[in-house]
Design an enzyme around this catalytic site. Structure first.
Site, PDB file in Angstrom:
ATOM      1  N   LYS A 134      53.397  45.758 -68.528  1.00 35.41           N
ATOM      2  CA  LYS A 134      54.090  44.975 -67.516  1.00 35.41           C
ATOM      3  C   LYS A 134      53.910  43.514 -67.868  1.00 35.41           C
ATOM      4  O   LYS A 134      52.784  43.005 -67.922  1.00 35.41           O
ATOM      5  CB  LYS A 134      53.541  45.281 -66.120  1.00 35.41           C
ATOM      6  CG  LYS A 134      54.370  44.651 -65.006  1.00 35.41           C
ATOM      7  CD  LYS A 134      53.886  45.083 -63.631  1.00 35.41           C
ATOM      8  CE  LYS A 134      54.769  44.472 -62.532  1.00 35.41           C
ATOM      9  NZ  LYS A 134      54.322  44.872 -61.188  1.00 35.41           N
TER      10      LYS A 134
ATOM     11  N   GLU B 286      38.367  36.912 -86.772  1.00 34.29           N
ATOM     12  CA  GLU B 286      37.576  35.793 -86.256  1.00 34.29           C
ATOM     13  C   GLU B 286      36.168  36.242 -85.853  1.00 34.29           C
ATOM     14  O   GLU B 286      35.254  35.422 -85.742  1.00 34.29           O
ATOM     15  CB  GLU B 286      38.272  35.163 -85.061  1.00 34.29           C
ATOM     16  CG  GLU B 286      39.565  34.431 -85.384  1.00 34.29           C
ATOM     17  CD  GLU B 286      40.105  33.693 -84.176  1.00 34.29           C
ATOM     18  OE1 GLU B 286      39.465  32.715 -83.745  1.00 34.29           O
ATOM     19  OE2 GLU B 286      41.160  34.103 -83.668  1.00 34.29           O
TER      20      GLU B 286
ATOM     21  N   THR C  26      56.365  50.815 -55.169  1.00 37.67           N
ATOM     22  CA  THR C  26      57.441  50.005 -54.624  1.00 37.67           C
ATOM     23  C   THR C  26      58.730  50.790 -54.491  1.00 37.67           C
ATOM     24  O   THR C  26      59.532  50.528 -53.591  1.00 37.67           O
ATOM     25  CB  THR C  26      57.669  48.770 -55.522  1.00 37.67           C
ATOM     26  OG1 THR C  26      56.451  48.024 -55.607  1.00 37.67           O
ATOM     27  CG2 THR C  26      58.754  47.862 -54.964  1.00 37.67           C
TER      28      THR C  26
ATOM     29  N   THR D 201      54.500  50.071 -60.248  1.00 34.69           N
ATOM     30  CA  THR D 201      54.578  49.461 -61.571  1.00 34.69           C
ATOM     31  C   THR D 201      53.274  48.801 -62.023  1.00 34.69           C
ATOM     32  O   THR D 201      53.061  48.612 -63.219  1.00 34.69           O
ATOM     33  CB  THR D 201      55.697  48.403 -61.606  1.00 34.69           C
ATOM     34  OG1 THR D 201      55.445  47.397 -60.616  1.00 34.69           O
ATOM     35  CG2 THR D 201      57.049  49.052 -61.345  1.00 34.69           C
ATOM     36  N   ASP D 202      52.377  48.465 -61.093  1.00 31.87           N
ATOM     37  CA  ASP D 202      51.194  47.705 -61.474  1.00 31.87           C
ATOM     38  C   ASP D 202      50.303  48.449 -62.462  1.00 31.87           C
ATOM     39  O   ASP D 202      49.721  47.840 -63.365  1.00 31.87           O
ATOM     40  CB  ASP D 202      50.374  47.328 -60.238  1.00 31.87           C
ATOM     41  CG  ASP D 202      50.977  46.169 -59.469  1.00 31.87           C
ATOM     42  OD1 ASP D 202      51.924  45.538 -59.990  1.00 31.87           O
ATOM     43  OD2 ASP D 202      50.515  45.892 -58.346  1.00 31.87           O
TER      44      ASP D 202
ATOM     45  N   TYR E 166      56.227  43.473 -48.429  1.00 34.66           N
ATOM     46  CA  TYR E 166      56.559  44.877 -48.179  1.00 34.66           C
ATOM     47  C   TYR E 166      55.301  45.711 -48.301  1.00 34.66           C
ATOM     48  O   TYR E 166      54.268  45.240 -48.787  1.00 34.66           O
ATOM     49  CB  TYR E 166      57.620  45.380 -49.161  1.00 34.66           C
ATOM     50  CG  TYR E 166      57.136  45.475 -50.593  1.00 34.66           C
ATOM     51  CD1 TYR E 166      56.642  46.669 -51.101  1.00 34.66           C
ATOM     52  CD2 TYR E 166      57.176  44.367 -51.428  1.00 34.66           C
ATOM     53  CE1 TYR E 166      56.182  46.761 -52.400  1.00 34.66           C
ATOM     54  CE2 TYR E 166      56.728  44.447 -52.740  1.00 34.66           C
ATOM     55  CZ  TYR E 166      56.231  45.640 -53.214  1.00 34.66           C
ATOM     56  OH  TYR E 166      55.779  45.722 -54.500  1.00 34.66           O
TER      57      TYR E 166
END
Length: 328
Positions: A166, A284, A14, A93-94, A27
């Protein structure tokens, strides 16, 4: 800001994206070349000498082995060059947490390596890319930045690769650190570290592999059965990370199928689909009886990266793998 030479490795994302409208939400990532981006950076008055290399021009959802292999090679080359103070990697960023953690595990903690991205494309009103990049320059240029491993700079904050995740889809402060918080706060004119370097002189924990094995993340959901586990094994997965409920739990039929895989030699790591928290052994789920590995502080994405490296390194023992997850 003192002058220094910094290698800039561009991969797209981005921060190099364009939407064609200052107010639109859509975009395309990786549309702006690194030379054009650095011209804008220099126009802001950043004093550092920026030495660009374009590795890729893609959205980070498409990053994979070929880009990681090139990045690793380029960073090694920059670290061996006495004229280069450090490295900035522009990145979407992903998957920034996966790339940062993979590099962190396979690089010496010497010269600073910083990933930087943006949550808004370059032509959007309020774009954060140039500020984030200027902040990254500030971090890499600082003498106290070395010995901290790979870092991510976003939203005026510096995070360690081992901690970042993220946590928001679109806000400019989308990243969080767990279990440790930020390493520093940064602006283009200031930098405040919250502690001294903790990895000074540390060698890479893993040798760079020839490739990475197929490892899948399986997200647990109510009403699931064993079929997704069988499907993943059927396509040749060499390991599975369970993004489980709560502390890494799953329906009994899923756990039974994963136990069968673990006892057949396929390492199974239990992590959590919950945003934050530890997954401890034998809380658990009876990990000892089932042959599972607990992810501890790692979320599913980073747990997958670590498991791929463990398998690629030839490690097979569950206890040895668990010891590695205990100190991510």
């Amino acid at each position: 800001m003192s002058s220094s030479r910094i290698r800039v490795l561009a991969t797209g994302g981005t921060i190099a994206g364009s939407g064609g409208s200052a107010f639109g939400s859509g975009y395309r990532a990786g549309q702006i070349g690194i030379d054009d981006m650095l011209r804008e950076v220099r126009s802001l008055g950043v004093e550092a000498e920026l030495d660009p290399v374009e590795v890729a021009s893609i959205g980070s959802q498409d990053i994979g082995w070929s880009e990681w292999d090139r990045l690793h090679s380029e960073i090694l080359r920059a670290q061996a060059d006495d004229s280069i103070a450090g490295v900035i990697v522009t990145h979407g960023t992903d998957t920034a947490e996966e790339t940062a953690y993979l590099l962190d595990l396979t690089l010496d903690a010497g010269k600073p390596v910083v990933l930087v991205g943006a949550m808004r494309p370059a032509d959007a009103v309020g774009s954060d890319g140039m500020r984030n990049f200027a902040n990254a320059v500030r971090v890499v240029s600082d003498q106290a930045a070395g010995g901290r491993g790979v870092m991510l700079v976003m939203g005026d904050t510096v995070f360690a690769a081992r901690d970042i995740r993220k946590a928001a889809t679109s806000s400019v402060d989308a990243f969080r650190g767990f279990p440790r918080g930020p390493l520093a706060r940064v602006t283009p004119t200031s930098l405040d570290w919250f502690g001294p370097p903790d990895r000074t002189g540390a060698a890479a924990r893993f040798a760079w592999p020839d490739g990475l094995p197929r490892v899948a993340i399986l997200i647990a959901g109510a009403g699931m059965d064993e079929k997704p586990v069988e499907a993943l094994l059927g396509i040749g997965c060499k390991g599975i990370v369970l993004a489980g409920m709560g502390q890494g739990n799953a329906p009994a039929r899923v756990l039974d199928a994963l136990e069968k895989a673990a006892k057949a030699g396929v390492p199974i790591v239990r992590s959590s689909r919950v945003d934050e928290g530890l997954v401890d052994r034998n809380v658990e789920v009876d990990d000892d009886a089932r042959g599972f590995i607990a992810a501890c502080a790692l979320g599913p994405a980073k747990a997958r990266v670590l498991l791929m490296l463990l398998i690629a390194s030839g490690m097979t023992g569950t206890a040895e793998m668990q010891a590695t997850f205990d100190r991510p």
